[in-house]
Design a protein around this motif. Sequence first.
Motif, short mmCIF file in Angstrom:
data_model
loop_
_atom_site.label_atom_id
_atom_site.label_comp_id
_atom_site.label_asym_id
_atom_site.label_seq_id
_atom_site.Cartn_x
_atom_site.Cartn_y
_atom_site.Cartn_z
N LYS A 15 0.85 -1.19 0.00
CA LYS A 15 0.00 0.00 0.00
C LYS A 15 0.89 1.25 0.00
O LYS A 15 1.69 1.43 0.90
N SER A 37 1.67 5.18 0.26
CA SER A 37 1.20 6.44 0.82
C SER A 37 2.14 7.55 0.35
O SER A 37 3.30 7.30 0.04
N TYR A 68 0.69 14.77 -8.51
CA TYR A 68 -0.35 13.86 -8.02
C TYR A 68 -1.15 14.51 -6.90
O TYR A 68 -0.66 15.36 -6.17
N LYS A 83 -4.55 13.24 -4.04
CA LYS A 83 -5.31 12.10 -3.53
C LYS A 83 -6.69 12.12 -4.18
O LYS A 83 -7.43 13.09 -4.04
N ASP A 134 -11.22 8.08 -4.42
CA ASP A 134 -11.15 6.69 -3.96
C ASP A 134 -9.92 6.44 -3.09
O ASP A 134 -9.67 5.32 -2.68
N GLN A 148 -6.83 6.78 -4.01
CA GLN A 148 -5.68 6.43 -4.84
C GLN A 148 -5.04 7.69 -5.41
O GLN A 148 -5.65 8.75 -5.45
N MET A 149 -3.81 7.53 -5.90
CA MET A 149 -3.10 8.65 -6.50
C MET A 149 -3.76 9.02 -7.83
O MET A 149 -4.04 8.16 -8.65
N GLU A 150 -3.97 10.33 -8.02
CA GLU A 150 -4.60 10.83 -9.23
C GLU A 150 -3.71 11.91 -9.82
O GLU A 150 -3.20 12.76 -9.10
N SER A 159 1.96 0.67 -9.35
CA SER A 159 1.05 0.93 -8.23
C SER A 159 0.07 2.07 -8.53
O SER A 159 -0.95 2.19 -7.86
N HIS A 160 0.37 2.89 -9.55
CA HIS A 160 -0.48 4.02 -9.89
C HIS A 160 -0.18 4.45 -11.32
O HIS A 160 0.74 3.93 -11.95
#
Length: 187
Positions: free
Chosen positions: A37, A39, A48, A50, A53, A55-57, A148-149
């Motif tokens: 996970k 952070s 980026y 938050k 959801d 997740q990184m946006e 991961s993103h």
Amino acid sequence: SKGELLITIMSSLAQEESRSISENVTWGQRKRFADGKVSLAYSTFLGYKKGEDGQMEIVPEEAETVRLIYRMFMQGKTPYAIAKYLTEQEIPTPTGKSEWRHRTVENILTNEKYKGDARLQKGYTVDFLSKKRKTNEGEVPQYYVEGSHDAIISPSEWQLVQLEMERRRAAGRSNCCSPFSAKLKCG
């Protein structure tokens, strides 16, 4: 003397409680790392935010700044020259300041999160009392999470930048503003 004894006992209890909380938080963070996970300190990270959801946006305007940094570096600019240009263009830093530093540019160029991966536990807190942080050099396990993103920079472009940085280091090129710096060396 009774007052001093009482203060000593209360201090010991408070310190023990602080240690216990610190160990629990550390265990929780390491468990999250082991589970993959990711952070992120969004307030100090360019490109980026938050998402709803959790997740990184990607932030399109900031992502364009990141792409510009990578593009300028591959065109031969030094981190110092890139920082100077970004400051002149009044583009805000990841923390929202107006003046860029070459170390900030270097950190952006070497951070694997921009290619969509994440290295977890790069550093750790040595002591719960002093809260001194140290770079992790194998003392505690590190975790690498691929994909991961969403990536801002393609993995191949990120790898090219790393190779170019290594080539410049080997050639003795410094962070000075001129590509001709450090070409002549005194005998």
